[in-house]
Write an enzyme that holds these catalytic residues in place. Structure first.
Site, PDB file in Angstrom:
ATOM      1  N   ASP A 281       0.859  -1.184   0.000  1.00 36.10           N
ATOM      2  CA  ASP A 281       0.000   0.000   0.000  1.00 36.10           C
ATOM      3  C   ASP A 281       0.900   1.241   0.000  1.00 36.10           C
ATOM      4  O   ASP A 281       2.123   1.151   0.174  1.00 36.10           O
ATOM      5  CB  ASP A 281      -0.973  -0.011   1.188  1.00 36.10           C
ATOM      6  CG  ASP A 281      -2.204   0.865   0.899  1.00 36.10           C
ATOM      7  OD1 ASP A 281      -2.141   1.685  -0.031  1.00 36.10           O
ATOM      8  OD2 ASP A 281      -3.228   0.729   1.607  1.00 36.10           O
TER       9      ASP A 281
HETATM   10  C1  BGC Z   1      -5.025   3.290   0.205  1.00 31.89           C
HETATM   11  C2  BGC Z   1      -5.197   2.282  -0.917  1.00 31.89           C
HETATM   12  C3  BGC Z   1      -5.072   2.968  -2.246  1.00 31.89           C
HETATM   13  C4  BGC Z   1      -3.714   3.636  -2.316  1.00 31.89           C
HETATM   14  C5  BGC Z   1      -3.439   4.292  -3.647  1.00 31.89           C
HETATM   15  C6  BGC Z   1      -3.762   4.124   0.031  1.00 31.89           C
HETATM   16  O1  BGC Z   1      -3.714   5.189   0.906  1.00 31.89           O
HETATM   17  O2  BGC Z   1      -4.990   2.620   1.440  1.00 31.89           O
HETATM   18  O3  BGC Z   1      -6.453   1.672  -0.777  1.00 31.89           O
HETATM   19  O4  BGC Z   1      -5.259   2.051  -3.275  1.00 31.89           O
HETATM   20  O5  BGC Z   1      -3.643   4.611  -1.299  1.00 31.89           O
HETATM   21  O6  BGC Z   1      -4.188   5.408  -3.850  1.00 31.89           O
END
Ligand code: BGC
Length: 765
Positions: A281
């Site tokens: 993530d």
């Molecule tokens: C979130 C993810 C997301 C990623 C990219 C993160 O902060 O937890 O769910 O896909 O950002 O935007």
């Protein structure tokens, strides 16, 4: 001649459509593997680590890295021109010409914004959900995006968690069905088809169980709970072919998911045989330092890579692997990760067709078909919670109707959180929807109050005097239209025959980093509601929110209540359809609706305990509140009524591996055509571990005309009744089971079947 020309044109068109729908990946797996190995042999360490690195946006810095062969994927780059420009650098200016993979959060639509995921999950309609994601995939891929960070398949039992809005609620079975439908919709039958979008089931795993529902917080749970409740939707996504998985932010039982080899390698690869790619993530590799399991980026990168993270999102931490002492870098594991990235790109057809045809882009967005699906999806996602004296549907021949509330005419909030390329100008608000449907009715509008804008709470707060209940949004900055606003709304209600009030949370209060400690209507909304009800005129409350709110007062005093979530671009049309009876509500709660914050968590598939809830004091529960939910999982009304016959069990005893067949007759006993979500629940009486009191095992949406009857049949495969014992062995408990065919998780009359302890060759009898 003319006819011949037309025929020729049609033939050419057919040929073109075939070519357009053809997968464009290399013909065989062997060919892909051969090309991967050939590339690997030529790659420098820098280029390998480059393929494992993903950065956000096409900035001069990231494009320079692309040119140097140091980027495998970019995200938040959208639009065919932008993606093609960045792709040209990768494909034409780098040594190895490896195409980029463009990722983006396509969470509930790309430009045509559909209801938020918790809403579409409420439809209990996997075909609809698949259709939604198909449209999202077509629109996103036409804009050059090939990979979505969706579906979010985290089970959520605590509505204080803001990300509940992105998932499918509390149930592992519903969550699995929805996860599979979304993956099918995004990916189609082949990710090489230009209109297919690679899915990413996230956040692996246990992210929805953050302590206190504070986003990113630690999750502690037994392995048995993890396997029974939190993992099944991931397994379903993988079994459906999800190309990628995203590791979660949180630490599960003390081990951050990003460095958790038990999850990322043990369960995902060894047990489930997942062969796709794992991405971290946003910044999560670097965050291993804050978690306290890594001393620096290099240490963190090594831990994440070794545990099973193939691609590093956003933080560039994998670059630090380059300066590891020779011999310290696990080259075998690194090559395996690079292979996975390359394999995904080959399978997605990127080596053959790295560019997006720019002529597709504008044609694909917001088409009439897409908008029609968005309207249907919104209609199917709203839940009728209460409808005293058949107040709904409203008559179209009303003289005057008052449309009130801060969410009645706000375009942005209809889109919900994480609305990709959704634009406010595409949105039909509830006020506009009602006005369009009632051209000859006087529609009076008043906003009444504002929803305060919430800022993050400071780290230390001074203790303030307690705020009155209707203003518990103490953290919010209220720019409320004061009592003047409320007065204006009351005057409108006084002039109208019926008032429809739209209240709830602003979209910004839901989603990531939007955990709440209170679940009330923020600001002075409840005061507005109280004043409207005091007019004595009938009031319909339409709630827009990303989670169940504390609606005890409303439920006791308001005649009709609809939970509409955030319905998307067609919000107003769909809500007007439902309010005025052109569509009947058919959605059901994908979660148990708590009575109050103090009663959280509440979920239907809880264990019985030795002292099940009862009025007697010495049983589980509260002394000051019922421990039952306000509305149970699976609950929802419509404009007609249904009668269920007792459930008939056609297979009374079955051997493990066999199939139990059960059925019940459903009859529409009302005066309108309606759709019922018929739900199948089971419960084993005696198991190796204390079993949940009920578990959803199937459901069907059945539409019946007034008076019409239908026998609804289900088959339960006993393999699906397996549970994990305390040694994590999956066993099918033998003995007696209860079974219900019911309108929700709290109703229905049960029957029984039994699973024998000896497996028979025929499976069932
Ligand atoms: C979130 C993810 C997301 C990623 C990219 C993160 O902060 O937890 O769910 O896909 O950002 O935007």
């Amino acid at each position: 001649m003319r006819l011949r020309l037309i025929a020729l044109f049609l033939l050419l068109l057919l040929g073109f459509c075939r070519v357009a729908a053809q997968p464009s990946s290399p013909a065989t797996t062997a060919e892909i593997e051969r090309r991967i190995e050939a590339l690997l042999r030529r790659m420098t360490l820098e280029e390998k680590i480059g393929q494992l690195s993903q950065y956000t946006s096409a900035t001069p810095e990231t494009l320079k890295l692309v040119r140097e062969g140091k980027v495998g994927s970019l995200f938040n780059v959208m639009g065919a021109d932008n993606t093609n420009a960045a792709q040209r650098i990768a494909v034409e200016q780098t040594r190895l010409k490896i195409p980029l993979l463009f990722g983006y959060d396509v969470i509930h639509g790309y430009r045509t914004i559909f209801p938020v995921p918790i809403a579409s999950a409420s439809s209990f309609d996997p075909q609809l959900i698949e259709g939604i994601e198909r449209v999202a995939a077509k629109e996103a891929t036409a804009a050059g995006v090939k990979w979505t960070f969706a579906p979010m398949v985290d089970v959520a039992r605590d509505p204080r968690w803001g990300r509940m809005v992105e998932g499918a609620g509390e149930d592992p079975y519903l969550g699995s069905v929805v996860a599979a439908a979304r993956v099918r919709g995004f990916q189609g039958h082949d990710i090489a088809i230009p209109q297919s979008l690679i899915a990413c089931a996230k956040h692996f795993a246990g992210y929805g169980a953050a302590e206190g529902a504070r986003d990113y917080n630690t999750a502690e749970m037994s392995e048995q709970l993890l396997r029974e409740v939190y993992l099944p939707p991931f397994h379903a996504a993988i079994q459906t072919g999800s190309g990628t998985i995203m590791a979660a932010f949180e630490a599960l039982n003390g081990v951050p998911a990003t460095a958790n080899s038990q999850l990322l390698t043990g369960i995902l690869r060894r047990e489930w045989g997942f062969s796709g790619m794992v991405v971290s993530d946003y910044g999560a590799v670097h965050e291993l330092i804050a978690h306290g399991v890594a001393a620096n980026d290099q240490h963190a990168a090594l831990k994440a890579l070794t545990a099973g993270v193939d691609m590093d999102m956003a933080d560039g931490a994998y670059q630090s692997l380059l300066s590891l002492e020779p011999g310290k870098l696990p080259m075998k594991r690194l090559d395996e990760a690079v292979r996975r990235v390359l394999r995904l790109k080959f399978k997605a057809g990127l080596f053959q067709h790295p560019y997006t045809d720019p002529t597709r882009e504008s044609l694909a967005q917001l088409t009439p078909d897409n908008l029609q699906l968005a309207r249907r999806a919104a209609e199917e996602s709203v839940i009728l919670l209460k409808n005293q004296n058949h107040l709904l549907p409203l008559s179209k021949s009303l003289g005057t109707v008052a449309v009130i509330g801060p969410l009645a005419d706000d375009k942005g909030d209809q889109l919900g959180s994480w609305a990709a390329q959704g634009r406010v100008e595409d949105v039909v608000t509830p006020l506009e929807g009602v006005q369009a449907k009632l051209p000859n009715v006087q529609v009076l509008y008043a906003k009444g109050v504002d929803i305060p804008s919430f800022e993050r709470q400071p780290l230390t707060t001074t203790v303030a005097a307690p705020a009155p209940l209707s203003a518990t949004g103490v953290a919010g900055v209220s720019t409320a239209a004061g009592t003047g606003g409320i007065q204006e709304a009351v005057e409108a209600a006084n002039k109208a025959e019926v008032t429809v009030v739209f209240m709830g949370e602003s979209a910004m209060m839901t989603g990531e980093a939007s955990s709440r400690a209170f679940l009330d209507f923020p600001g002075r909304q409840e005061e507005l509601l109280e004043r409207l009800v005091a007019t004595g005129k009938p009031v319909v409350l339409v709630i827009e929110s990303g989670r169940p709110l504390d609606i005890r007062w409303a439920n006791a005093h308001v005649a009709a209540i609809i939970q509409a979530w955030y319905p998307g671009v067609q919000a107003g049309n769909a809500i007007a359809d439902v309010l005025l009876g052109d569509a009947s509500p058919s959605a059901r709660l994908p979660l148990s609706w708590p009575r109050s914050v103090g009663a959280i968590p509440v979920y239907y598939n809880h264990k019985n305990t030795g002292r099940p809830t009862s009025p007697d004091r010495w049983h589980t529960g509260y002394i000051d509140e019922s421990s039952e939910p306000l509305f149970p999982f699976g609950y929802g009304l419509t404009y007609t009524t249904f009668r269920y016959s007792p459930v008939r069990v056609l297979t009374e005893t079955v051997a493990p591996g066999g199939e139990v067949r059960v059925e019940a007759e459903l009859q529409n006993t009302g005066r309108r055509t309606g759709t019922e979500v018929v739900q199948l629940y089971a419960h084993n009486r005696v198991g190796p571990i204390s079993p949940p009191v009920r578990e959803l095992r199937g459901f069907q949406r059945i539409t019946l005309r007034p008076g019409e009857k239908k026998t609804v049949r289900f088959a339960i495969n006993t393999n699906d009744l397996g549970v994990y014992d305390s040694h994590q062995r999956r066993v099918i408990p033998s003995g007696l089971y209860d079974v219900w065919i019911a309108p929700n998780s709290a109703e229905g009359v049960s029957s029984t079947f039994s699973v024998s302890s000896v497996a028979s060759s025929s499976g069932s009898r």
